[in-house]
Design a protein around this motif. Structure first.
Motif, PDB file in Angstrom:
ATOM      1  N   ASP A  60       4.967  -5.833   1.631  1.00  0.00           N
ATOM      2  CA  ASP A  60       4.138  -6.496   2.461  1.00  0.00           C
ATOM      3  C   ASP A  60       3.687  -5.801   3.526  1.00  0.00           C
ATOM      4  O   ASP A  60       3.982  -4.579   3.746  1.00  0.00           O
ATOM      5  CB  ASP A  60       5.327  -7.432   3.161  1.00  0.00           C
ATOM      6  N   ARG A  61       2.664  -6.517   4.442  1.00  0.00           N
ATOM      7  CA  ARG A  61       2.144  -5.793   5.477  1.00  0.00           C
ATOM      8  C   ARG A  61       3.135  -5.165   6.545  1.00  0.00           C
ATOM      9  O   ARG A  61       2.681  -4.047   7.288  1.00  0.00           O
ATOM     10  CB  ARG A  61       0.920  -6.860   5.997  1.00  0.00           C
ATOM     11  N   GLY A  62       4.156  -5.865   6.892  1.00  0.00           N
ATOM     12  CA  GLY A  62       5.290  -5.450   8.088  1.00  0.00           C
ATOM     13  C   GLY A  62       5.954  -4.155   7.300  1.00  0.00           C
ATOM     14  O   GLY A  62       5.860  -3.173   8.167  1.00  0.00           O
ATOM     15  N   ALA A  63       6.208  -3.992   5.998  1.00  0.00           N
ATOM     16  CA  ALA A  63       6.700  -2.826   5.621  1.00  0.00           C
ATOM     17  C   ALA A  63       5.690  -1.574   5.664  1.00  0.00           C
ATOM     18  O   ALA A  63       6.281  -0.299   5.752  1.00  0.00           O
ATOM     19  CB  ALA A  63       7.420  -2.963   4.221  1.00  0.00           C
ATOM     20  N   ALA A  64       4.338  -2.118   5.193  1.00  0.00           N
ATOM     21  CA  ALA A  64       3.293  -1.212   5.327  1.00  0.00           C
ATOM     22  C   ALA A  64       3.278  -0.700   6.671  1.00  0.00           C
ATOM     23  O   ALA A  64       2.794   0.700   7.066  1.00  0.00           O
ATOM     24  CB  ALA A  64       2.028  -1.552   4.854  1.00  0.00           C
ATOM     25  N   ARG A  65       3.078  -1.445   7.673  1.00  0.00           N
ATOM     26  CA  ARG A  65       3.054  -1.060   9.053  1.00  0.00           C
ATOM     27  C   ARG A  65       3.940  -0.098   9.410  1.00  0.00           C
ATOM     28  O   ARG A  65       3.941   1.109   9.981  1.00  0.00           O
ATOM     29  CB  ARG A  65       3.085  -2.391   9.997  1.00  0.00           C
ATOM     30  N   GLY A  66       5.145  -0.729   9.188  1.00  0.00           N
ATOM     31  CA  GLY A  66       6.451   0.573   9.480  1.00  0.00           C
ATOM     32  C   GLY A  66       6.306   1.807   8.602  1.00  0.00           C
ATOM     33  O   GLY A  66       6.497   2.912   9.356  1.00  0.00           O
ATOM     34  N   GLY A  67       5.973   1.805   7.519  1.00  0.00           N
ATOM     35  CA  GLY A  67       5.637   3.142   6.773  1.00  0.00           C
ATOM     36  C   GLY A  67       4.616   3.805   7.262  1.00  0.00           C
ATOM     37  O   GLY A  67       4.867   4.903   7.334  1.00  0.00           O
ATOM     38  N   MET A  68       3.348   3.456   7.659  1.00  0.00           N
ATOM     39  CA  MET A  68       2.382   4.400   8.256  1.00  0.00           C
ATOM     40  C   MET A  68       2.826   4.760   9.831  1.00  0.00           C
ATOM     41  O   MET A  68       2.593   5.992  10.097  1.00  0.00           O
ATOM     42  CB  MET A  68       1.082   3.458   8.339  1.00  0.00           C
ATOM     43  N   VAL A  69       3.738   3.941  10.681  1.00  0.00           N
ATOM     44  CA  VAL A  69       4.002   4.530  11.706  1.00  0.00           C
ATOM     45  C   VAL A  69       5.041   5.702  11.603  1.00  0.00           C
ATOM     46  O   VAL A  69       4.995   6.599  12.376  1.00  0.00           O
ATOM     47  CB  VAL A  69       4.893   3.395  12.651  1.00  0.00           C
ATOM     48  N   CYS A  70       5.849   5.422  10.340  1.00  0.00           N
ATOM     49  CA  CYS A  70       6.738   6.631  10.288  1.00  0.00           C
ATOM     50  C   CYS A  70       6.379   7.665   9.188  1.00  0.00           C
ATOM     51  O   CYS A  70       7.068   8.848   8.997  1.00  0.00           O
ATOM     52  CB  CYS A  70       7.959   5.941   9.329  1.00  0.00           C
ATOM     53  N   ALA A  71       4.897   7.681   8.842  1.00  0.00           N
ATOM     54  CA  ALA A  71       4.406   8.693   8.017  1.00  0.00           C
ATOM     55  C   ALA A  71       4.506  10.074   8.674  1.00  0.00           C
ATOM     56  O   ALA A  71       5.069  11.124   7.890  1.00  0.00           O
ATOM     57  CB  ALA A  71       2.868   8.423   7.921  1.00  0.00           C
ATOM     58  N   PRO A  72       4.643  10.363  10.181  1.00  0.00           N
ATOM     59  CA  PRO A  72       4.933  11.828  10.458  1.00  0.00           C
ATOM     60  C   PRO A  72       6.427  12.217  10.235  1.00  0.00           C
ATOM     61  O   PRO A  72       6.560  13.355  10.160  1.00  0.00           O
ATOM     62  CB  PRO A  72       4.540  11.719  12.000  1.00  0.00           C
ATOM     63  N   VAL A  73       7.278  11.358  10.147  1.00  0.00           N
ATOM     64  CA  VAL A  73       8.500  11.827   9.594  1.00  0.00           C
ATOM     65  C   VAL A  73       8.633  12.225   8.381  1.00  0.00           C
ATOM     66  O   VAL A  73       9.502  13.329   7.894  1.00  0.00           O
ATOM     67  CB  VAL A  73       9.625  10.403   9.880  1.00  0.00           C
ATOM     68  N   LEU A 122      -3.880   1.233  -2.741  1.00  0.00           N
ATOM     69  CA  LEU A 122      -2.853   1.524  -1.686  1.00  0.00           C
ATOM     70  C   LEU A 122      -3.776   1.584  -0.354  1.00  0.00           C
ATOM     71  O   LEU A 122      -3.266   1.073   0.840  1.00  0.00           O
ATOM     72  CB  LEU A 122      -2.348   2.964  -1.799  1.00  0.00           C
ATOM     73  N   GLY A 123      -5.065   1.951  -0.319  1.00  0.00           N
ATOM     74  CA  GLY A 123      -5.723   1.776   1.028  1.00  0.00           C
ATOM     75  C   GLY A 123      -6.175   0.346   1.567  1.00  0.00           C
ATOM     76  O   GLY A 123      -5.769   0.431   2.564  1.00  0.00           O
ATOM     77  N   ALA A 124      -6.177  -0.507   0.585  1.00  0.00           N
ATOM     78  CA  ALA A 124      -6.269  -2.063   1.050  1.00  0.00           C
ATOM     79  C   ALA A 124      -4.902  -2.413   1.321  1.00  0.00           C
ATOM     80  O   ALA A 124      -4.818  -3.054   2.628  1.00  0.00           O
ATOM     81  CB  ALA A 124      -6.596  -2.682  -0.074  1.00  0.00           C
ATOM     82  N   ALA A 125      -3.798  -1.817   0.947  1.00  0.00           N
ATOM     83  CA  ALA A 125      -2.493  -2.239   1.467  1.00  0.00           C
ATOM     84  C   ALA A 125      -2.239  -1.747   2.709  1.00  0.00           C
ATOM     85  O   ALA A 125      -1.308  -2.551   3.401  1.00  0.00           O
ATOM     86  CB  ALA A 125      -1.167  -1.898   0.390  1.00  0.00           C
ATOM     87  N   VAL A 126      -2.557  -0.884   3.289  1.00  0.00           N
ATOM     88  CA  VAL A 126      -2.137  -0.261   4.652  1.00  0.00           C
ATOM     89  C   VAL A 126      -3.442  -0.102   5.627  1.00  0.00           C
ATOM     90  O   VAL A 126      -3.077   0.179   6.785  1.00  0.00           O
ATOM     91  CB  VAL A 126      -1.653   1.211   4.320  1.00  0.00           C
ATOM     92  N   ALA A 127      -4.550  -0.495   5.207  1.00  0.00           N
ATOM     93  CA  ALA A 127      -5.642  -0.414   6.129  1.00  0.00           C
ATOM     94  C   ALA A 127      -5.516  -1.462   7.183  1.00  0.00           C
ATOM     95  O   ALA A 127      -5.119  -2.859   7.118  1.00  0.00           O
ATOM     96  CB  ALA A 127      -6.885  -1.019   5.155  1.00  0.00           C
ATOM     97  N   GLY A 128      -5.610  -0.971   8.418  1.00  0.00           N
ATOM     98  CA  GLY A 128      -5.450  -1.956   9.566  1.00  0.00           C
ATOM     99  C   GLY A 128      -4.013  -2.425  10.047  1.00  0.00           C
ATOM    100  O   GLY A 128      -4.023  -3.526  10.755  1.00  0.00           O
ATOM    101  N   VAL A 129      -2.979  -1.712   9.266  1.00  0.00           N
ATOM    102  CA  VAL A 129      -1.860  -2.573   9.687  1.00  0.00           C
ATOM    103  C   VAL A 129      -0.991  -1.973  10.870  1.00  0.00           C
ATOM    104  O   VAL A 129      -0.142  -2.675  11.466  1.00  0.00           O
ATOM    105  CB  VAL A 129      -0.471  -2.106   8.503  1.00  0.00           C
TER     106      VAL A 129
END
Length: 273
Positions: free
Chosen positions: A40-53, A185-192
């Protein structure tokens, strides 16, 4: 009984959200055996925030293989090739593939719909091939130079470039950046990622990179921080160009943004020595 509002997660849910975010980051951005439980979008948001990890782990593996080869008697060039190959292997080459596809789309000169169709094709055109060759040559050249200077500078460069690449993904997923397609995947994480969160992560990573570089002495702390800042700035220029050209971002654009940030960070680290 008092219940927590959706905007204020309970202490028990915060660790769970962090785990979901880390799972999403490692499960989508690496080939490491991490199972993603939420899409879901919440998990995608957390995933993109954690991307540098995820980038820190990828970069650590790249530096580790380079250092192992140096320890076994290999030269800086072979260590550099290995350090450049590891991120490609740990992403199944998806970021490089995205870079090539984006280069073909931008270079086609066709309307957005036709350019997006070109990017979805499995073959790589001349723009993509040329871009891949130049980017990989630049990465290997810089890493060889820095490993030749010292094993520590080469290792730090391998880690910093990988982290900068994933930080660029965090910023590319910020609010206000639309998706070019309704699927993928682009649509899944765009703007999250909220803009404030994306900026906070960027400042934290730049500061951490500066601290890591400072251990090398001289102006390396400042140079390393500038390398990350320059990496995300150049990547953002590409992102804006793609949004104007294609109407939004795709998975390929995310890959191109990451590789652009990685090579920019390395080039800056090679300058002024």
């Amino acid at each position: 009984m008092v219940t927590s509002s959706p905007s204020s997660p309970s202490p028990a849910s915060a660790p769970s959200s962090l785990r979901d975010g880390l799972r999403f980051a490692f499960g989508t951005l690496t080939v490491l055996p991490v199972r993603v439980h939420r899409w879901d979008r919440g998990a995608a948001r957390g995933g993109m925030v954690c991307a540098p990890v995820a980038g820190l782990v990828v970069g650590g593996c790249a530096a580790g293989l380079g250092l192992l080869l140096l320890l076994l008697g290999a030269g800086p060039l072979l260590a550099a090739v290995a350090s450049a190959a590891v991120p490609a292997a740990l992403t199944r080459g998806l970021h490089l593939d995205g870079l090539a596809d984006t280069a073909d789309g931008l270079g086609s000169g066709k309307p957005a719909e036709d350019a997006l169709r070109i990017m979805k094709q499995s073959d790589i055109g001349p723009f993509g091939v040329l871009t891949l060759v130049l980017v990989l040559l630049a990465q290997v050249a810089v890493l060889a130079q820095l490993y030749g200077d010292s094993w520590a500078r080469g290792a730090v460069a391998a880690v910093v470039s990988a982290v900068a690449a994933r930080l660029a993904l965090t910023l590319a997923a910020r609010a206000g950046v639309p998706a070019a397609r309704p699927e993928g995947l682009g649509a899944a994480v765009a703007g999250v990622v909220p803009k404030g969160t994306a900026l906070a992560v960027a400042f934290a990573v730049v500061a951490a990179a500066g601290a890591a570089g400072a251990g090398l002495g001289g102006y390396d702390g400042l140079r390393t921080a500038l390398a990350v800042a320059a990496a995300v700035a150049v990547a953002d220029l590409l992102l804006r160009r793609c949004v104007r050209r294609f109407g939004g971002v795709t998975g390929d654009v995310f890959g191109a943004v990451a590789e652009t940030a990685a090579v920019t960070a390395l080039v800056v680290l090679a300058l002024g020595r």
